[in-house]
Design a protein around this motif. Structure first.
Motif, short mmCIF file in Angstrom:
data_model
loop_
_atom_site.label_atom_id
_atom_site.label_comp_id
_atom_site.label_asym_id
_atom_site.label_seq_id
_atom_site.Cartn_x
_atom_site.Cartn_y
_atom_site.Cartn_z
N UNK A 127 0.39 -19.18 15.43
CA UNK A 127 -0.73 -19.19 13.87
C UNK A 127 -1.76 -20.11 14.69
N UNK A 128 -1.33 -21.37 15.17
CA UNK A 128 -1.93 -22.20 15.18
C UNK A 128 -3.57 -20.99 16.11
N UNK A 129 -3.02 -20.77 17.66
CA UNK A 129 -3.37 -20.35 18.35
C UNK A 129 -4.05 -19.09 17.88
N UNK A 130 -3.51 -17.87 18.06
CA UNK A 130 -4.39 -16.77 16.91
C UNK A 130 -5.81 -17.66 16.48
N UNK A 131 -5.40 -18.69 15.68
CA UNK A 131 -6.31 -18.78 15.32
C UNK A 131 -7.80 -19.11 16.03
N UNK A 132 -7.42 -20.21 16.83
CA UNK A 132 -8.24 -21.40 17.41
C UNK A 132 -8.80 -20.18 18.91
N UNK A 133 -8.03 -18.55 18.99
CA UNK A 133 -8.55 -18.17 20.35
C UNK A 133 -7.95 -18.50 21.41
N UNK A 134 -6.66 -19.14 21.30
CA UNK A 134 -5.55 -19.84 22.35
C UNK A 134 -5.08 -18.36 22.56
N UNK A 135 -4.76 -18.65 24.43
CA UNK A 135 -3.82 -17.12 24.22
C UNK A 135 -2.74 -17.40 23.76
N UNK A 136 -2.03 -16.30 23.70
CA UNK A 136 0.06 -16.93 22.96
C UNK A 136 0.63 -15.48 24.09
N UNK A 137 1.00 -16.00 25.33
CA UNK A 137 1.56 -14.85 25.99
C UNK A 137 3.45 -14.89 25.58
N UNK A 138 3.90 -13.46 25.88
CA UNK A 138 5.15 -14.40 25.80
C UNK A 138 6.28 -15.45 26.01
N UNK A 139 7.47 -15.15 25.97
CA UNK A 139 7.55 -17.01 25.83
C UNK A 139 8.43 -16.62 27.12
N UNK A 140 8.88 -15.07 27.88
CA UNK A 140 8.88 -15.72 29.69
C UNK A 140 7.45 -15.72 30.16
N UNK A 141 6.69 -15.45 30.13
CA UNK A 141 5.42 -16.08 30.65
C UNK A 141 4.74 -17.58 30.24
N UNK A 142 5.00 -18.19 28.95
CA UNK A 142 4.96 -19.37 28.85
C UNK A 142 5.64 -20.66 29.69
#
Length: 266
Positions: A127-142
């Motif tokens: 939610x925070x990432x979407x709100x501020x424009x940070x990428x939020x890749x899938x868990x395997x990528x993270x």
């Protein structure tokens, strides 16, 4: 044994500052925080941590409540303390380029006299990432980003200036000057049994596990198995746990909780 943090003794106490919505208000937050960390250190607190978020977390308060950026805050705390180990609990890997993060840690390590380390994890707050424009890749990528970030930090904190060639990031020269005063303490936060605790066994000085509900002894068993798999001495890793303290907590309740954690190996 001597803790990887350089501190001796069977149990040390830290304070995690997770709420900056204080009665004194934002205009007085600087002086209030300075007094808070000075008082904590004077009372025997041996480490001070802050979360790495930009909005307040559900369960602590509304997202609109005050939240300070982690590394600016650690710099402020470093200037108002003398002895405590300082780090985030924990940095979300997706918020900063690895080389910037490595540089932030080494800068604070130098300016604090060697007291700043890195707490890091795979991040979770979509939610925070979407709100501020940070990428939020899938868990395997993270988790791929997490391992490469740790590798880049460790290389930048070494004598090597060789290139780094990862699947995600490529660095032509891993120069970092000035270098750290002390080897930065590296904590990987989270209790994921397949990936997180395996990365702890491979790379970290410490893990951090939630003990809000029960003593997580099973997680330590999992960590020990990962250490055996990678040939790591389990006893080299500092096991830390987070418990909740509130205005109704009594010294006796805290002592009982801490005794149970100590008996389990924390």
């Amino acid at each position: 044994m001597r803790h990887p943090s350089g501190r001796d003794g069977p149990m040390e106490f830290g304070i995690h500052i997770a709420d900056f919505t204080w009665k004194s208000g934002p205009a007085q937050l600087g002086p209030a925080l300075a007094a808070h960390v000075r008082n904590a250190e004077a009372a025997g607190i041996q480490r001070i941590t802050v979360m790495d978020h930009f909005w307040q977390l559900p369960g602590i308060g509304p997202v609109e409540h005050e939240m300070l950026e982690a590394y600016a805050t650690l710099g402020f705390i470093a200037a108002h303390t003398e002895k405590a180990l300082l780090h985030t609990l924990v940095t979300g890997v997706i918020y900063r380029h690895p080389s910037l993060l490595a540089k932030q840690i080494s800068t604070l390590n130098v300016l604090s006299g060697g007291r700043v380390g890195l707490g890091i994890g795979a991040a979770w707050n979509e939610e925070e990432c979407r709100g501020l424009g940070f990428p939020f890749p899938p868990v395997a990528q993270r988790f791929r980003e997490l391992e490469e970030t740790i590798q880049i930090c460790l290389q930048m904190w070494s004598d090597s200036e060789e290139p780094y060639e990862g699947a995600i990031w490529q660095l032509e020269r891993t120069l970092n000057s000035p270098q750290n005063v002390t080897k930065p303490y590296l904590m990987i936060g989270g209790g994921g049994e397949k990936k997180t605790l395996k990365l702890v066994a491979q790379y970290a000085d410490a893990c951090n596990l939630s003990a809000m509900a029960e003593v997580p002894t099973h997680k330590l068993d999992v960590l020990r198995a990962h250490c055996d798999d990678v040939g790591r001495d389990y006893d080299e890793i500092e096991k830390t746990a987070m418990i909740a303290i509130n205005p109704t907590s009594t010294p006796e309740e805290v002592a009982t909780r801490v005794d149970a954690l100590s008996d389990a190996g924390f």
